[in-house]
Enzyme design. Structure first.
Site, short mmCIF file in Angstrom:
data_model
loop_
_atom_site.label_atom_id
_atom_site.label_comp_id
_atom_site.label_asym_id
_atom_site.label_seq_id
_atom_site.Cartn_x
_atom_site.Cartn_y
_atom_site.Cartn_z
CE LYS A 52 2.55 -0.54 -11.73
NZ LYS A 52 1.34 -0.22 -10.89
CD GLN A 96 -1.04 -1.05 -8.28
OE1 GLN A 96 -0.07 -0.71 -8.45
NE2 GLN A 96 -2.50 -0.27 -9.50
CG ASP A 119 1.41 6.39 -10.80
OD1 ASP A 119 1.55 5.43 -11.57
OD2 ASP A 119 1.39 5.79 -9.51
#
Length: 279
Positions: A52, A96, A119
Site C-alpha cells: 500500500k 489493517q 476500506d
C-alpha cells in the site's frame, strides 16, 4: 480455453489514471493523504501495508504510517483514529486487519469516520451500498466489477452466483452485481445442491476460502469464473479457491491466482482514497 483476465494489467491502468488525477490536483496545490495503521507485526499484514505504501508513492498520495506494537490497547488505537478523523490533511484511514485478539475489530471499524473509511467497512457505507446511495465500497468487490467491465464482459441480465457471504467480499459483491442488473444467487456453507446451482451461473464468483474447491464439475461451458481465494498449496505455491487447470478449458474467462483479483484490491483502495479527496 478461457481467456485469462489480467488483474495486474487492469490494476496498472487504474493506478495510472489515478496518478494523472493526483498530479492535476497537486498542480493546484492540493495534496491527498492516506493514514495506514498496523497493530503488531503479522507477516502477511506487513506485506500488504508495504504494498500500500509503495502504491501510494507511485500515485502521488502521501502515506502516513502508524506501526504500533502488539500490546497497544484498544483505547490507544481509538484515540489515534479520533485524531486522524479530525485531521483535515488526512483523506483516508485504513486500519489493517486482523487486529490482535484483545482489540474489538467492530469497535475500530465503527470508530473510523465514514467519510474517511476507504476500506468501505463502516456500517454507514455498507448501508449506502444496500440502498444504492453514494459511499465507499469494499475494495475487492469493487475491483471485481472493474475486472469485468474493463474486459468487456456483459453483466446486465446475466445470472451471477456468488459463493461466500462475508461482509468484506460475498455480501457487497452480490449487492454490486445487483446494482449492475445481474440476477444474483448467494451460496454458502449451508447451501444444498451447490454444484447444480453453480452450473447455472453465467458469472461465478468464488470466495469460499477452500483451496481448489471449485473444479470443472461446478462450471457450465462458457461461464466467467472469478477466483477471490488465495492460499499456499503443498508445494508452497499460491493457488485460489478454483482448481484453475480443471476449470480453464471450460470457462470463457477466468482470473488466475496470483495476478487476478489480488492486484485490484489495492488499486481500488487508492481509487477510494482519491474519491475521498475529491468529495
Amino acid at each position: 480455453m478461457a481467456e485469462k483476465i489480467d488483474g495486474k494489467l487492469i490494476s496498472q491502468q487504474i493506478k495510472d489514471e489515478l496518478k494523472e488525477k493526483v498530479a492535476a490536483l497537486a498542480a493546484e496545490g492540493k495534496t491527498c493523504a492516506l493514514a495506514v495503521i498496523q497493530v503488531g507485526n503479522d507477516p502477511a499484514s506487513s506485506v500488504y501495508v508495504g504494498n500500500k505504501k509503495k502504491t501510494c508513492a507511485y500515485i502521488g498520495i502521501e502515506s502516513i504510517a502508524y506501526e504500533l506494537p502488539e500490546e497497544t490497547s484498544e483505547q490507544e488505537l481509538l484515540d489515534i483514529i479520533d485524531k486522524l478523523n479530525k485531521d483535515p490533511k488526512v483523506n483516508g484511514i485504513l486500519c489493517q486487519l486482523p487486529l490482535p485478539s484483545h482489540i474489538n475489530e467492530d469497535h475500530v471499524i465503527h470508530a473510523i469516520s465514514p467519510e474517511k473509511d476507504v476500506d468501505g467497512f463502516h456500517p454507514r457505507n455498507v448501508g449506502a451500498l444496500v440502498i444504492g446511495e453514494k459511499g465507499f465500497v469494499s475494495c475487492t468487490p469493487a475491483g471485481i466489477i472493474q475486472l469485468l467491465k474493463r474486459s468487456n464482459i456483459e453483466i446486465a441480465g446475466k445470472h451471477c452466483v456468488v459463493i461466500g457471504r462475508s461482509n468484506i467480499v460475498g455480501k457487497p459483491m452480490a449487492l454490486l452485481m445487483l446494482r449492475e442488473n445481474a440476477t444474483v444467487t448467494i451460496c454458502h456453507s449451508r447451501t444444498q445442491n451447490l454444484k447444480e446451482i453453480c452450473k447455472e451461473a453465467d458469472i461465478l464468483i468464488v470466495a469460499i476460502g477452500k483451496p481448489k474447491f471449485i473444479n470443472a464439475d461446478y462450471v457450465k461451458e462458457g461461464a466467467v469464473v472469478i477466483d477471490v481465494g488465495i492460499h499456499r498449496n503443498e508445494d508452497n505455491k499460491l493457488c485460489g479457491d478454483v482448481d484453475f487447470d480443471s476449470v480453464e478449458p471450460k470457462a470463457s474467462y477466468i482470473t488466475p491466482v496470483p495476478g487476478g483479483v489480488g492486484p485490484m484490491t489495492i488499486a481500488m483502495l487508492m481509487n477510494n482514497c482519491v474519491e475521498a479527496f475529491m468529495d
